[in-house]
Design a protein around this motif. Sequence first.
Motif, PDB file in Angstrom:
ATOM      1  N   ARG A 283     -30.662  44.356 -14.453  1.00 26.02           N
ATOM      2  CA  ARG A 283     -29.472  43.667 -13.974  1.00 26.02           C
ATOM      3  C   ARG A 283     -29.820  42.580 -12.961  1.00 26.02           C
ATOM      4  O   ARG A 283     -29.236  41.481 -12.960  1.00 26.02           O
ATOM      5  N   LEU A 284     -30.775  42.864 -12.092  1.00 26.80           N
ATOM      6  CA  LEU A 284     -31.196  41.851 -11.117  1.00 26.80           C
ATOM      7  C   LEU A 284     -31.876  40.675 -11.811  1.00 26.80           C
ATOM      8  O   LEU A 284     -31.638  39.509 -11.465  1.00 26.80           O
ATOM      9  N   GLN A 285     -32.737  40.953 -12.785  1.00 20.77           N
ATOM     10  CA  GLN A 285     -33.418  39.874 -13.497  1.00 20.77           C
ATOM     11  C   GLN A 285     -32.419  39.013 -14.264  1.00 20.77           C
ATOM     12  O   GLN A 285     -32.536  37.782 -14.279  1.00 20.77           O
ATOM     13  N   LYS A 286     -31.436  39.644 -14.876  1.00 19.18           N
ATOM     14  CA  LYS A 286     -30.397  38.896 -15.593  1.00 19.18           C
ATOM     15  C   LYS A 286     -29.632  37.978 -14.649  1.00 19.18           C
ATOM     16  O   LYS A 286     -29.365  36.808 -14.961  1.00 19.18           O
ATOM     17  N   ALA A 287     -29.282  38.496 -13.467  1.00 19.49           N
ATOM     18  CA  ALA A 287     -28.565  37.687 -12.486  1.00 19.49           C
ATOM     19  C   ALA A 287     -29.412  36.499 -12.039  1.00 19.49           C
ATOM     20  O   ALA A 287     -28.913  35.370 -11.910  1.00 19.49           O
ATOM     21  N   LEU A 288     -30.707  36.743 -11.804  1.00 14.85           N
ATOM     22  CA  LEU A 288     -31.588  35.657 -11.378  1.00 14.85           C
ATOM     23  C   LEU A 288     -31.720  34.602 -12.458  1.00 14.85           C
ATOM     24  O   LEU A 288     -31.689  33.393 -12.169  1.00 14.85           O
ATOM     25  N   ASP A 289     -31.862  35.016 -13.696  1.00  8.73           N
ATOM     26  CA  ASP A 289     -31.966  34.058 -14.803  1.00  8.73           C
ATOM     27  C   ASP A 289     -30.703  33.213 -14.920  1.00  8.73           C
ATOM     28  O   ASP A 289     -30.774  32.002 -15.191  1.00  8.73           O
ATOM     29  N   GLU A 290     -29.551  33.835 -14.701  1.00 11.36           N
ATOM     30  CA  GLU A 290     -28.294  33.088 -14.739  1.00 11.36           C
ATOM     31  C   GLU A 290     -28.237  32.064 -13.610  1.00 11.36           C
ATOM     32  O   GLU A 290     -27.785  30.922 -13.801  1.00 11.36           O
ATOM     33  N   MET A 291     -28.715  32.443 -12.433  1.00  7.01           N
ATOM     34  CA  MET A 291     -28.718  31.524 -11.295  1.00  7.01           C
ATOM     35  C   MET A 291     -29.617  30.321 -11.559  1.00  7.01           C
ATOM     36  O   MET A 291     -29.284  29.188 -11.200  1.00  7.01           O
ATOM     37  N   ARG A 292     -30.757  30.582 -12.184  1.00  4.00           N
ATOM     38  CA  ARG A 292     -31.655  29.475 -12.506  1.00  4.00           C
ATOM     39  C   ARG A 292     -31.012  28.540 -13.527  1.00  4.00           C
ATOM     40  O   ARG A 292     -31.150  27.313 -13.448  1.00  4.00           O
ATOM     41  N   GLY A 293     -30.294  29.124 -14.468  1.00  3.42           N
ATOM     42  CA  GLY A 293     -29.680  28.323 -15.519  1.00  3.42           C
ATOM     43  C   GLY A 293     -28.498  27.501 -15.054  1.00  3.42           C
ATOM     44  O   GLY A 293     -28.267  26.402 -15.564  1.00  3.42           O
ATOM     45  N   ASP A 294     -27.716  28.011 -14.079  1.00  2.00           N
ATOM     46  CA  ASP A 294     -26.517  27.279 -13.663  1.00  2.00           C
ATOM     47  C   ASP A 294     -26.746  26.383 -12.440  1.00  2.00           C
ATOM     48  O   ASP A 294     -25.792  25.800 -11.906  1.00  2.00           O
ATOM     49  N   GLY A 295     -27.991  26.267 -11.995  1.00  2.04           N
ATOM     50  CA  GLY A 295     -28.303  25.352 -10.898  1.00  2.04           C
ATOM     51  C   GLY A 295     -28.156  25.934  -9.509  1.00  2.04           C
ATOM     52  O   GLY A 295     -28.375  25.227  -8.512  1.00  2.04           O
ATOM     53  N   SER A 296     -27.832  27.233  -9.398  1.00  3.56           N
ATOM     54  CA  SER A 296     -27.619  27.835  -8.075  1.00  3.56           C
ATOM     55  C   SER A 296     -28.895  27.843  -7.236  1.00  3.56           C
ATOM     56  O   SER A 296     -28.860  27.619  -6.021  1.00  3.56           O
ATOM     57  N   ILE A 297     -30.029  28.111  -7.880  1.00  2.00           N
ATOM     58  CA  ILE A 297     -31.291  28.169  -7.134  1.00  2.00           C
ATOM     59  C   ILE A 297     -31.664  26.795  -6.600  1.00  2.00           C
ATOM     60  O   ILE A 297     -32.092  26.652  -5.442  1.00  2.00           O
ATOM     61  N   ASP A 298     -31.490  25.757  -7.414  1.00  7.60           N
ATOM     62  CA  ASP A 298     -31.773  24.391  -6.947  1.00  7.60           C
ATOM     63  C   ASP A 298     -30.896  24.034  -5.752  1.00  7.60           C
ATOM     64  O   ASP A 298     -31.359  23.389  -4.800  1.00  7.60           O
ATOM     65  N   ALA A 299     -29.628  24.455  -5.788  1.00  3.52           N
ATOM     66  CA  ALA A 299     -28.714  24.157  -4.687  1.00  3.52           C
ATOM     67  C   ALA A 299     -29.164  24.855  -3.406  1.00  3.52           C
ATOM     68  O   ALA A 299     -29.098  24.282  -2.317  1.00  3.52           O
ATOM     69  N   ILE A 300     -29.618  26.091  -3.515  1.00  2.00           N
ATOM     70  CA  ILE A 300     -30.108  26.821  -2.349  1.00  2.00           C
ATOM     71  C   ILE A 300     -31.340  26.133  -1.763  1.00  2.00           C
ATOM     72  O   ILE A 300     -31.456  25.966  -0.543  1.00  2.00           O
ATOM     73  N   MET A 301     -32.274  25.735  -2.621  1.00  5.31           N
ATOM     74  CA  MET A 301     -33.487  25.087  -2.145  1.00  5.31           C
ATOM     75  C   MET A 301     -33.185  23.788  -1.408  1.00  5.31           C
ATOM     76  O   MET A 301     -33.828  23.464  -0.411  1.00  5.31           O
ATOM     77  N   ARG A 302     -32.193  23.062  -1.871  1.00  2.95           N
ATOM     78  CA  ARG A 302     -31.836  21.785  -1.223  1.00  2.95           C
ATOM     79  C   ARG A 302     -31.312  22.006   0.193  1.00  2.95           C
ATOM     80  O   ARG A 302     -31.380  21.097   1.031  1.00  2.95           O
ATOM     81  N   ARG A 303     -30.797  23.184   0.491  1.00  2.00           N
ATOM     82  CA  ARG A 303     -30.310  23.448   1.844  1.00  2.00           C
ATOM     83  C   ARG A 303     -31.441  23.581   2.854  1.00  2.00           C
ATOM     84  O   ARG A 303     -31.227  23.443   4.055  1.00  2.00           O
ATOM     85  N   TYR A 304     -32.647  23.858   2.384  1.00  2.00           N
ATOM     86  CA  TYR A 304     -33.771  24.121   3.300  1.00  2.00           C
ATOM     87  C   TYR A 304     -34.882  23.073   3.217  1.00  2.00           C
ATOM     88  O   TYR A 304     -35.639  22.908   4.187  1.00  2.00           O
ATOM     89  N   LEU A 305     -35.023  22.411   2.074  1.00  2.00           N
ATOM     90  CA  LEU A 305     -36.161  21.490   1.913  1.00  2.00           C
ATOM     91  C   LEU A 305     -35.683  20.068   1.755  1.00  2.00           C
ATOM     92  O   LEU A 305     -34.566  19.829   1.300  1.00  2.00           O
TER      93      LEU A 305
END
Length: 248
Positions: free
Chosen positions: A226-248
């Motif tokens: 379930r955690l891996q599925k959630a992470l894959d969804e976040m990568r696909g919908d751009g959520s991870i990129d948005a988080i990274m932009r807040r710090y870098l």
Amino acid sequence: MKRILVAGLLLLVAASAKAALPDDYRVVMLTENFPPFNMAADGKNYAADRNVSGINADIVREMFKRADIDYSLTLRFPWERIYNQVLEKPDQGLFSTTYTPEREPLFKWVGPLASTGWVLLAPPGSPLRLSSLDQARQYRIGAYQDDAVSQHLESNGFEPINSLRDQANIGKLLKGHIDLWATTDPVGPYLAKQEGVNGLVTALRFNDAQLFLALNKQTPDDVVARLQKALDEMRGDGSIDAIMRRYL
């Protein structure tokens, strides 16, 4: 009618999968100061829940939210202590943990959360440049005790001068107590900048690595999936990129 039956069956399977976990199930999440990926809001060696920030801390929070799994989050020191704790205690997890072949059988893994590189840093203005890790054997190398970088050096016959805090290597490097600092990019340069030190020289980049969430081996496979599925969804919908932009 057949489509309705299939859809209903899928919903029952999903519901039963979630029901497999007790109502009071919780994962105890541990981390350390490893900016910009995870860090205490006040820079201290202890923080809990919302007082822990960073790229991977925010990713992990959203991941657990989407997976509908309860958790607690604590930042502690030193790394060696929490690493061994997660190895021994069920339903505990540790991030940001560098994935290595040696560590692979020790945990259950969710990731990658982020990618990094391993580097040997020299003082500002240093002309030192290396083309291979083997060329570094003649130098005194500072590292972070039980970190993946230090473990890698030790497994290759090096004897790094280990510190309990990675930040301690900044002063050692500038004072000439070590010749090179073995650390992670961008973590090392980020830590140095926080100490007012800029211009450290990358003498060698010798490995690219990935940071994961490492879970105790007794963690249910359903939780991992379930955690891996959630992470894959976040990568696909751009959520991870948005988080990274807040710090870098």
